[in-house]
Design a protein around this motif. Structure first.
Motif, short mmCIF file in Angstrom:
data_model
loop_
_atom_site.label_atom_id
_atom_site.label_comp_id
_atom_site.label_asym_id
_atom_site.label_seq_id
_atom_site.Cartn_x
_atom_site.Cartn_y
_atom_site.Cartn_z
N UNK A 49 42.39 22.93 -24.96
CA UNK A 49 43.64 22.19 -25.07
C UNK A 49 43.40 21.11 -26.12
N UNK A 50 44.44 20.81 -26.88
CA UNK A 50 44.33 19.77 -27.90
C UNK A 50 45.50 18.82 -27.75
N UNK A 51 45.19 17.53 -27.80
CA UNK A 51 46.22 16.50 -27.75
C UNK A 51 46.08 15.61 -28.99
N UNK A 52 47.18 15.32 -29.63
CA UNK A 52 47.20 14.38 -30.75
C UNK A 52 47.99 13.16 -30.30
N UNK A 53 47.45 11.97 -30.52
CA UNK A 53 48.12 10.74 -30.10
C UNK A 53 48.58 9.95 -31.31
N UNK A 54 49.73 9.32 -31.17
CA UNK A 54 50.29 8.51 -32.25
C UNK A 54 49.92 7.04 -32.04
N UNK A 55 49.96 6.30 -33.11
CA UNK A 55 49.82 4.85 -33.12
C UNK A 55 48.56 4.33 -32.42
N UNK A 90 47.61 0.82 -33.62
CA UNK A 90 48.46 -0.32 -33.23
C UNK A 90 48.72 -0.29 -31.72
N UNK A 91 47.65 -0.42 -30.98
CA UNK A 91 47.77 -0.59 -29.54
C UNK A 91 47.60 0.64 -28.69
N UNK A 92 47.09 1.71 -29.24
CA UNK A 92 46.81 2.91 -28.45
C UNK A 92 48.07 3.39 -27.72
N UNK A 93 49.19 3.32 -28.38
CA UNK A 93 50.48 3.64 -27.74
C UNK A 93 50.55 5.08 -27.26
N UNK A 94 50.10 6.02 -28.06
CA UNK A 94 50.19 7.42 -27.68
C UNK A 94 49.39 7.77 -26.45
N UNK A 95 48.10 7.40 -26.45
CA UNK A 95 47.26 7.72 -25.29
C UNK A 95 47.67 6.91 -24.06
N UNK A 96 48.19 5.71 -24.27
CA UNK A 96 48.65 4.90 -23.13
C UNK A 96 49.82 5.56 -22.41
N UNK A 97 50.61 6.32 -23.15
CA UNK A 97 51.79 6.96 -22.57
C UNK A 97 51.55 8.43 -22.21
N UNK A 98 50.31 8.90 -22.31
CA UNK A 98 50.01 10.31 -22.07
C UNK A 98 50.31 10.71 -20.63
N UNK A 99 50.81 11.92 -20.47
CA UNK A 99 51.01 12.49 -19.15
C UNK A 99 49.65 12.98 -18.66
N UNK A 100 49.09 12.30 -17.70
CA UNK A 100 47.73 12.62 -17.23
C UNK A 100 47.65 13.99 -16.58
N UNK A 101 48.77 14.56 -16.16
CA UNK A 101 48.77 15.92 -15.61
C UNK A 101 48.32 16.96 -16.64
N UNK A 102 48.53 16.66 -17.92
CA UNK A 102 48.09 17.56 -18.99
C UNK A 102 46.59 17.83 -18.88
N UNK A 103 45.83 16.86 -18.39
CA UNK A 103 44.38 16.95 -18.33
C UNK A 103 43.87 17.44 -16.98
N UNK A 104 44.75 17.87 -16.09
CA UNK A 104 44.35 18.19 -14.71
C UNK A 104 43.39 19.36 -14.61
N UNK A 105 43.35 20.23 -15.61
CA UNK A 105 42.46 21.40 -15.51
C UNK A 105 41.37 21.41 -16.59
N UNK A 106 41.08 20.26 -17.17
CA UNK A 106 40.03 20.21 -18.18
C UNK A 106 38.73 19.71 -17.56
N UNK A 107 37.63 20.11 -18.17
CA UNK A 107 36.32 19.70 -17.66
C UNK A 107 35.71 18.56 -18.46
N UNK A 108 36.12 18.38 -19.71
CA UNK A 108 35.69 17.24 -20.51
C UNK A 108 36.62 17.09 -21.70
N UNK A 109 36.58 15.89 -22.30
CA UNK A 109 37.45 15.56 -23.43
C UNK A 109 36.60 15.00 -24.56
N UNK A 110 36.79 15.54 -25.76
CA UNK A 110 36.09 15.03 -26.95
C UNK A 110 37.11 14.43 -27.91
#
Length: 192
Positions: free
Chosen positions: A24-30, A33-53
């Motif tokens: 799975x790949x996620x791209x975050x915006x901004x 300037x405050x980590x806006x994209x990752x701050x607003x991420x839907x954490x359910x997207x990551x429910x079936x991952x084993x690690x994140x790089x």
């Protein structure tokens, strides 16, 4: 050759998509300037991952384990990747704001890391990329992920692959193999 900063991470993601079926790949915006994209991420997207790089660190030799006081992976994972890090001349470092740090604070619950991927003089007219360093980053990430379920289980401190399977069933509702298949199906749907 000069490549804009974010293009390095995109390039590495595209290479990973070509190599793996279960990703799975996620791209975050901004981020800057405050980590806006990752701050607003839907954490359910990551429910079936084993690690994140996160290949979005300047330089060529750091794997970030701590961002603003938040550890993003533990001692067991460090032991698991230690020999790989030595092979590619990486060391453990600390950083400030990173997307994986924000995700960890928001309850990600899996190993994550930010890794130096070969860009220098970020956000300036002199910004540049060393392609050898980009390749080293990719090779390190690929080496870490090219493991069997038994090897992954051991790296996370599980005594046996069987116990790891029981844990995954309880925590995710699926076996590790089912998690891989589900990730593969999700990745295929996203590409269609």
């Amino acid at each position: 050759m000069i490549i804009k900063l974010d293009r390095v991470g995109v390039y590495i993601c595209l290479e990973a998509l070509a190599k793996y079926d279960n990703i799975k790949i996620a791209f975050f915006v901004e981020e800057e300037i405050g980590m806006k994209g990752s701050s607003a991420a839907d954490m359910n997207f990551f429910s079936d991952v084993m690690f994140v790089f996160e290949p979005d660190r300047r330089g060529n030799n750091e794997v970030i384990n701590n961002t603003n006081g938040t550890d993003v992976f533990g001692d067991e994972f460090h032991e698991y990747i230690k020999s790989f890090m030595e092979e590619y001349n990486y060391k453990i470092g600390s950083g400030t704001a990173t997307d994986v740090g924000v995700l960890a604070k928001n309850g990600l619950g899996v190993v994550s890391l930010n890794i130096g991927c070969g860009y220098y003089d970020a956000h300036s007219k002199e910004e540049k990329v060393c392609l050898t360093d980009v390749e080293n980053c990719m090779n390190l990430l690929f080496k870490i992920t090219d493991k069997s379920i038994a090897e992954i289980a051991t790296s996370y401190g599980f005594a046996t692959a069987s116990y790891f399977t029981v844990f995954c069933k309880q925590y995710f509702g699926m076996t590790p193999s089912e998690l891989r298949r589900r990730s593969k199906q999700t990745a295929t749907k996203c590409r269609e």
